[in-house]
Scaffold this motif. Structure first.
Motif, PDB file in Angstrom:
ATOM      1  N   GLY A  72       0.831  -1.190   0.000  1.00 53.90           N
ATOM      2  CA  GLY A  72       0.000   0.000   0.000  1.00 53.90           C
ATOM      3  C   GLY A  72       0.870   1.247   0.000  1.00 53.90           C
ATOM      4  N   ASP A  73       0.610   2.162   0.937  1.00 57.40           N
ATOM      5  CA  ASP A  73       1.378   3.406   1.008  1.00 57.40           C
ATOM      6  C   ASP A  73       2.402   3.389   2.129  1.00 57.40           C
ATOM      7  OD1 ASP A  73      -0.359   3.507   3.130  1.00 57.40           O
ATOM      8  OD2 ASP A  73      -1.424   5.297   2.463  1.00 57.40           O
ATOM      9  N   ARG A  74       2.834   2.176   2.536  1.00 61.61           N
ATOM     10  CA  ARG A  74       3.790   2.075   3.639  1.00 61.61           C
ATOM     11  C   ARG A  74       4.964   1.174   3.262  1.00 61.61           C
ATOM     12  NH1 ARG A  74       0.962   4.350   8.105  1.00 61.61           N
ATOM     13  NH2 ARG A  74       2.888   4.091   9.272  1.00 61.61           N
ATOM     14  N   LEU A  75       6.134   1.551   3.760  1.00 59.31           N
ATOM     15  CA  LEU A  75       7.342   0.747   3.608  1.00 59.31           C
ATOM     16  C   LEU A  75       7.602   0.037   4.935  1.00 59.31           C
ATOM     17  CD1 LEU A  75       9.974  -0.018   2.016  1.00 59.31           C
ATOM     18  CD2 LEU A  75      11.029   1.993   3.111  1.00 59.31           C
ATOM     19  N   TYR A  76       7.658  -1.294   4.902  1.00 62.03           N
ATOM     20  CA  TYR A  76       7.819  -2.094   6.114  1.00 62.03           C
ATOM     21  C   TYR A  76       9.258  -2.577   6.253  1.00 62.03           C
ATOM     22  CZ  TYR A  76       2.758  -2.175   6.524  1.00 62.03           C
ATOM     23  OH  TYR A  76       1.436  -1.808   6.670  1.00 62.03           O
ATOM     24  N   GLY A  77       9.745  -2.607   7.482  1.00 65.20           N
ATOM     25  CA  GLY A  77      11.076  -3.126   7.771  1.00 65.20           C
ATOM     26  C   GLY A  77      11.605  -2.521   9.051  1.00 65.20           C
ATOM     27  N   ARG A  78      12.513  -3.244   9.708  1.00 62.84           N
ATOM     28  CA  ARG A  78      13.103  -2.725  10.943  1.00 62.84           C
ATOM     29  C   ARG A  78      14.002  -1.531  10.597  1.00 62.84           C
ATOM     30  NH1 ARG A  78      10.963  -2.750  14.658  1.00 62.84           N
ATOM     31  NH2 ARG A  78      11.309  -4.564  15.982  1.00 62.84           N
ATOM     32  N   GLY A  79      13.702  -0.390  11.200  1.00 62.26           N
ATOM     33  CA  GLY A  79      14.435   0.838  10.918  1.00 62.26           C
ATOM     34  C   GLY A  79      13.878   1.639   9.765  1.00 62.26           C
ATOM     35  N   ALA A  80      12.846   1.111   9.094  1.00 60.03           N
ATOM     36  CA  ALA A  80      12.261   1.858   7.981  1.00 60.03           C
ATOM     37  C   ALA A  80      11.755   3.220   8.437  1.00 60.03           C
ATOM     38  CB  ALA A  80      11.119   1.056   7.351  1.00 60.03           C
ATOM     39  N   ALA A  81      11.271   3.275   9.682  1.00 62.00           N
ATOM     40  CA  ALA A  81      10.845   4.555  10.252  1.00 62.00           C
ATOM     41  C   ALA A  81      11.861   5.038  11.281  1.00 62.00           C
ATOM     42  CB  ALA A  81       9.456   4.412  10.877  1.00 62.00           C
ATOM     43  N   ASP A  82      12.207   4.205  12.233  1.00 61.61           N
ATOM     44  CA  ASP A  82      13.018   4.562  13.396  1.00 61.61           C
ATOM     45  C   ASP A  82      14.397   3.918  13.290  1.00 61.61           C
ATOM     46  OD1 ASP A  82      13.882   5.366  15.902  1.00 61.61           O
ATOM     47  OD2 ASP A  82      12.727   3.855  16.981  1.00 61.61           O
ATOM     48  N   ASP A  83      15.416   4.619  12.809  1.00 64.90           N
ATOM     49  CA  ASP A  83      15.350   6.010  12.428  1.00 64.90           C
ATOM     50  C   ASP A  83      16.119   6.207  11.128  1.00 64.90           C
ATOM     51  OD1 ASP A  83      14.783   8.794  12.714  1.00 64.90           O
ATOM     52  OD2 ASP A  83      16.669   9.129  13.745  1.00 64.90           O
ATOM     53  N   LYS A  84      16.163   5.151  10.319  1.00 64.80           N
ATOM     54  CA  LYS A  84      16.869   5.298   9.054  1.00 64.80           C
ATOM     55  C   LYS A  84      16.127   6.229   8.103  1.00 64.80           C
ATOM     56  CE  LYS A  84      19.566   1.114   9.577  1.00 64.80           C
ATOM     57  NZ  LYS A  84      19.873  -0.273   9.180  1.00 64.80           N
ATOM     58  N   ALA A  85      14.809   6.339   8.296  1.00 68.71           N
ATOM     59  CA  ALA A  85      14.073   7.357   7.546  1.00 68.71           C
ATOM     60  C   ALA A  85      14.487   8.755   7.990  1.00 68.71           C
ATOM     61  CB  ALA A  85      12.570   7.169   7.728  1.00 68.71           C
ATOM     62  N   GLY A  86      14.800   8.922   9.292  1.00 69.22           N
ATOM     63  CA  GLY A  86      15.312  10.203   9.762  1.00 69.22           C
ATOM     64  C   GLY A  86      16.657  10.529   9.138  1.00 69.22           C
ATOM     65  N   VAL A  87      17.530   9.523   9.012  1.00 60.40           N
ATOM     66  CA  VAL A  87      18.814   9.710   8.341  1.00 60.40           C
ATOM     67  C   VAL A  87      18.593  10.186   6.913  1.00 60.40           C
ATOM     68  CG1 VAL A  87      20.893   8.538   7.512  1.00 60.40           C
ATOM     69  CG2 VAL A  87      19.950   7.963   9.766  1.00 60.40           C
ATOM     70  N   MET A  88      17.699   9.491   6.201  1.00 62.83           N
ATOM     71  CA  MET A  88      17.475   9.817   4.805  1.00 62.83           C
ATOM     72  C   MET A  88      16.716  11.128   4.625  1.00 62.83           C
ATOM     73  SD  MET A  88      19.195   7.812   3.040  1.00 62.83           S
ATOM     74  CE  MET A  88      18.673   8.753   1.596  1.00 62.83           C
ATOM     75  N   ALA A  89      15.900  11.521   5.598  1.00 66.51           N
ATOM     76  CA  ALA A  89      15.234  12.826   5.510  1.00 66.51           C
ATOM     77  C   ALA A  89      16.290  13.935   5.488  1.00 66.51           C
ATOM     78  CB  ALA A  89      14.271  13.018   6.677  1.00 66.51           C
ATOM     79  N   HIS A  90      17.314  13.813   6.338  1.00 68.97           N
ATOM     80  CA  HIS A  90      18.400  14.800   6.327  1.00 68.97           C
ATOM     81  C   HIS A  90      19.127  14.800   4.984  1.00 68.97           C
ATOM     82  CE1 HIS A  90      17.721  15.627  10.457  1.00 68.97           C
ATOM     83  NE2 HIS A  90      18.431  14.646  10.978  1.00 68.97           N
ATOM     84  N   ILE A  91      19.495  13.627   4.532  1.00 70.69           N
ATOM     85  CA  ILE A  91      20.267  13.533   3.287  1.00 70.69           C
ATOM     86  C   ILE A  91      19.450  14.038   2.111  1.00 70.69           C
ATOM     87  CG2 ILE A  91      21.279  11.883   1.656  1.00 70.69           C
ATOM     88  CD1 ILE A  91      22.230  10.298   4.138  1.00 70.69           C
ATOM     89  N   ALA A  92      18.182  13.639   2.028  1.00 73.40           N
ATOM     90  CA  ALA A  92      17.339  14.059   0.909  1.00 73.40           C
ATOM     91  C   ALA A  92      17.064  15.552   0.940  1.00 73.40           C
ATOM     92  CB  ALA A  92      16.020  13.283   0.934  1.00 73.40           C
ATOM     93  N   ALA A  93      16.903  16.135   2.127  1.00 71.44           N
ATOM     94  CA  ALA A  93      16.669  17.579   2.221  1.00 71.44           C
ATOM     95  C   ALA A  93      17.888  18.355   1.730  1.00 71.44           C
ATOM     96  CB  ALA A  93      16.326  17.952   3.654  1.00 71.44           C
ATOM     97  N   ILE A  94      19.083  17.889   2.101  1.00 74.55           N
ATOM     98  CA  ILE A  94      20.304  18.559   1.629  1.00 74.55           C
ATOM     99  C   ILE A  94      20.431  18.404   0.122  1.00 74.55           C
ATOM    100  CG2 ILE A  94      22.820  18.586   1.773  1.00 74.55           C
ATOM    101  CD1 ILE A  94      22.509  17.603   4.692  1.00 74.55           C
ATOM    102  N   ARG A  95      20.136  17.212  -0.399  1.00 74.63           N
ATOM    103  CA  ARG A  95      20.162  17.008  -1.850  1.00 74.63           C
ATOM    104  C   ARG A  95      19.236  17.996  -2.559  1.00 74.63           C
ATOM    105  NH1 ARG A  95      19.465  10.460  -2.111  1.00 74.63           N
ATOM    106  NH2 ARG A  95      21.658   9.850  -1.928  1.00 74.63           N
ATOM    107  N   ALA A  96      18.035  18.160  -2.025  1.00 70.95           N
ATOM    108  CA  ALA A  96      17.070  19.066  -2.652  1.00 70.95           C
ATOM    109  C   ALA A  96      17.570  20.505  -2.593  1.00 70.95           C
ATOM    110  CB  ALA A  96      15.713  18.943  -1.965  1.00 70.95           C
ATOM    111  N   LEU A  97      18.152  20.903  -1.459  1.00 71.58           N
ATOM    112  CA  LEU A  97      18.691  22.254  -1.336  1.00 71.58           C
ATOM    113  C   LEU A  97      19.785  22.494  -2.376  1.00 71.58           C
ATOM    114  CD1 LEU A  97      18.750  24.890   0.421  1.00 71.58           C
ATOM    115  CD2 LEU A  97      20.623  23.820   1.692  1.00 71.58           C
ATOM    116  N   VAL A  98      20.667  21.515  -2.549  1.00 68.24           N
ATOM    117  CA  VAL A  98      21.752  21.646  -3.517  1.00 68.24           C
ATOM    118  C   VAL A  98      21.197  21.735  -4.934  1.00 68.24           C
ATOM    119  CG1 VAL A  98      23.733  20.459  -4.531  1.00 68.24           C
ATOM    120  CG2 VAL A  98      23.449  20.513  -2.046  1.00 68.24           C
ATOM    121  N   GLU A  99      20.212  20.908  -5.236  1.00 70.15           N
ATOM    122  CA  GLU A  99      19.646  20.921  -6.586  1.00 70.15           C
ATOM    123  C   GLU A  99      18.924  22.232  -6.874  1.00 70.15           C
ATOM    124  OE1 GLU A  99      16.342  18.499  -9.273  1.00 70.15           O
ATOM    125  OE2 GLU A  99      17.452  17.441  -7.696  1.00 70.15           O
ATOM    126  N   ALA A 100      18.224  22.753  -5.883  1.00 73.26           N
ATOM    127  CA  ALA A 100      17.431  23.961  -6.106  1.00 73.26           C
ATOM    128  C   ALA A 100      18.265  25.233  -6.031  1.00 73.26           C
ATOM    129  CB  ALA A 100      16.290  24.027  -5.100  1.00 73.26           C
TER     130      ALA A 100
END
Length: 473
Positions: A132-160
């Motif tokens: 569905g609209d969810r990604l399942y797995g240990r760490g998918a939310a807590d907190d590897k998604a937090g790691v990737m939120a930082h990385i993806a936000a910086i990527r977007a800032l650099v691109e923009a």
């Protein structure tokens, strides 16, 4: 608390459009990188393979180096106080601010909880699976998604906006948060200058729901310890002596029962509460989000959220005693339990521990011997919501989500925030997150809502862009 309401439609600037496009366009890569991290079983507990945590740190460091914006990217470990052992490796990256811009420290952790029993999962805990609209797995939310939120936000800032921005950045991706952040205080002391920042974003919390962002402004503290109750020097036949001799099981049950009032709330003199307003949250919603069985009543008093956010709670999280399979007609001489206490904001953890210790010693039934050891404490946290960084974060969230964020408390604890406050007393601390009430962090079938993930990334990208245009305050 902030009311949940839609924001007034605002003009979408070209810069905001570019950031949105960068986040949207980068999502496939971001999800692929997140899935690769989830496949690494980086459980930081002693009984698990430490090499996997090191492997996870290497993977995160490679992602950070790939951003091309940091002056330094290192994998570092610090000593655990009280011994010669090193903690698990963390990733530390820095970029100096220019032209009077502030510096922001972005925190998350790459280690995860143990998976538990495989049969409790609908899919392999370390094989990320979209349903569905969810990604399942240990760490998918807590907190590897937090790691990737930082990385993806910086990527977007650099691109923009290009890689030549003026905002100062420090990135700290810890490797042992799920095992108590044992080396955290040492790491801060040893890397204090590299981590110094005007604002600190801790991406390790929750949102109100999948449509409404939240800024966590209160966290409970914690006191955990091992309690041992002994009544006999050796086991005896329950038929021959039962009824005259209290065994440790009976004494433990009586002692644990004394911790609770009739309504299930905490009955320990000296544990305090605070009185804060809470948003509407029904018992029905509590049942939906927790799986509370039909016919079982909630415990405690006051609003549901006040019981979770601003009152103490005591949970017996483990018992060492004869198992049912090995039960014999025996009076048990000794029982050991693990107790986890959540401490309301405003009360020092050491004070709460003394109250618990005094209660248990005073209420030991039948003269049972009570021993307490393996004590661990963590401080509660209350955010000062008047700072400029809080205002910028709220505005960024509203712009990304289309609704005003809610200020929430969280029943759980993030004890290392007290260390951040101690070492960086002038920094504004912002506790955000990528989770929602159905993420089930620490539980089987942990998951990440993909829509929440996208909006969390966009919120942080907007925040970084705002801070890149702001003079240091």
């Amino acid at each position: 608390m902030t009311d949940i309401r839609e924001t007034e439609p605002a003009a979408i600037t070209p810069a905001a459009q570019e950031l949105r496009a960068a986040v949207e366009g980068g999502l496939p890569t971001t999800l692929a990188d997140l899935c690769a991290l989830v496949r690494i079983p980086s459980v930081s507990w002693d009984a698990f393979d430490a090499d996997q945590v090191a492997r996870s740190a290497d993977a995160v460091a490679n992602l950070v180096r790939g951003l091309g914006v940091f002056d330094s990217v290192e994998i570092k470990a610090a000593g655990i106080p009280g011994g010669a052992e090193l903690g698990h490796p963390a990733v530390l990256a820095t970029r100096a601010a220019r032209r009077g811009r502030p510096t922001v420290l972005l925190y998350a952790h790459h280690d995860v909880q143990p998976p538990g029993q495989d049969e409790d999962w609908e899919s392999n805990p370390f094989e990320p699976t979209i349903r569905g609209d969810r990604l399942y797995g240990r760490g998918a939310a807590d907190d590897k998604a937090g790691v990737m939120a930082h990385i993806a936000a910086i990527r977007a800032l650099v691109e923009a906006e290009g890689p030549d921005f003026d905002l100062g950045l420090a990135l700290f991706i810890e490797g042992e948060e799920e095992f108590g952040s044992r080396s955290f205080s040492t790491f801060l002391e040893e890397n204090q200058e590299a981590l110094r920042a005007d604002a600190i974003v801790v991406a390790d919390s929750n949102n109100w729901d999948v449509s409404t962002p939240a800024l966590t402004t209160a966290l409970r503290g914690n006191v955990t310890f091992r309690l041992t109750v002994r009544t006999l020097d050796h086991a005896s036949h329950s038929g021959m002596f039962g009824g005259a001799v209290p065994d440790a099981m009976m004494a433990t049950v009586r002692l644990l029962s004394s911790l609770y009032a009739e309504d299930g709330s905490v009955a320990v003199t000296g544990l305090t509460s605070i009185d804060v307003p809470t948003p509407d949250y029904s018992v029905g919603q509590l049942r939906l989000e927790t799986g509370l069985t039909a016919g079982v009543s909630p415990i405690g008093h006051g609003t549901v959220l006040s019981r979770i956010w601003s009152q103490p709670a005591i949970t017996v999280t483990g018992i060492d005693a004869p198992s049912v399979a090995n039960a014999s007609n025996t009076l048990t001489p000794v029982v050991t339990v693990r107790i986890s206490t959540r401490v309301a904001p405003g009360q020092p953890a050491a004070e709460a521990y003394l109250a618990l210790q005094a209660h248990l010693l005073a209420h030991a039934p039948f003269g049972a011997r009570v021993d307490i050891d393996d004590v661990d404490t963590g401080e509660a946290f209350l955010v000062d919501t008047e700072g400029w960084a809080v205002a910028e974060t709220r505005s960024a969230m509203a712009e990304a989500w289309g609704v005003e964020p809610v200020d929430i408390g969280v029943g759980g604890s993030i004890p290392f925030i007290a260390d951040l406050v101690r070492v960086f007393p002038d920094a504004q601390i912002l506790v955000t997150g990528v989770e929602d009430p159905d993420s089930r962090a620490h539980s089987p079938n942990e998951s990440l809502h993909l829509g929440v993930f996208k909006r969390a990334i966009l919120s942080e990208a907007f925040l970084l862009a705002r801070l890149n245009r702001r003079s240091e305050s």
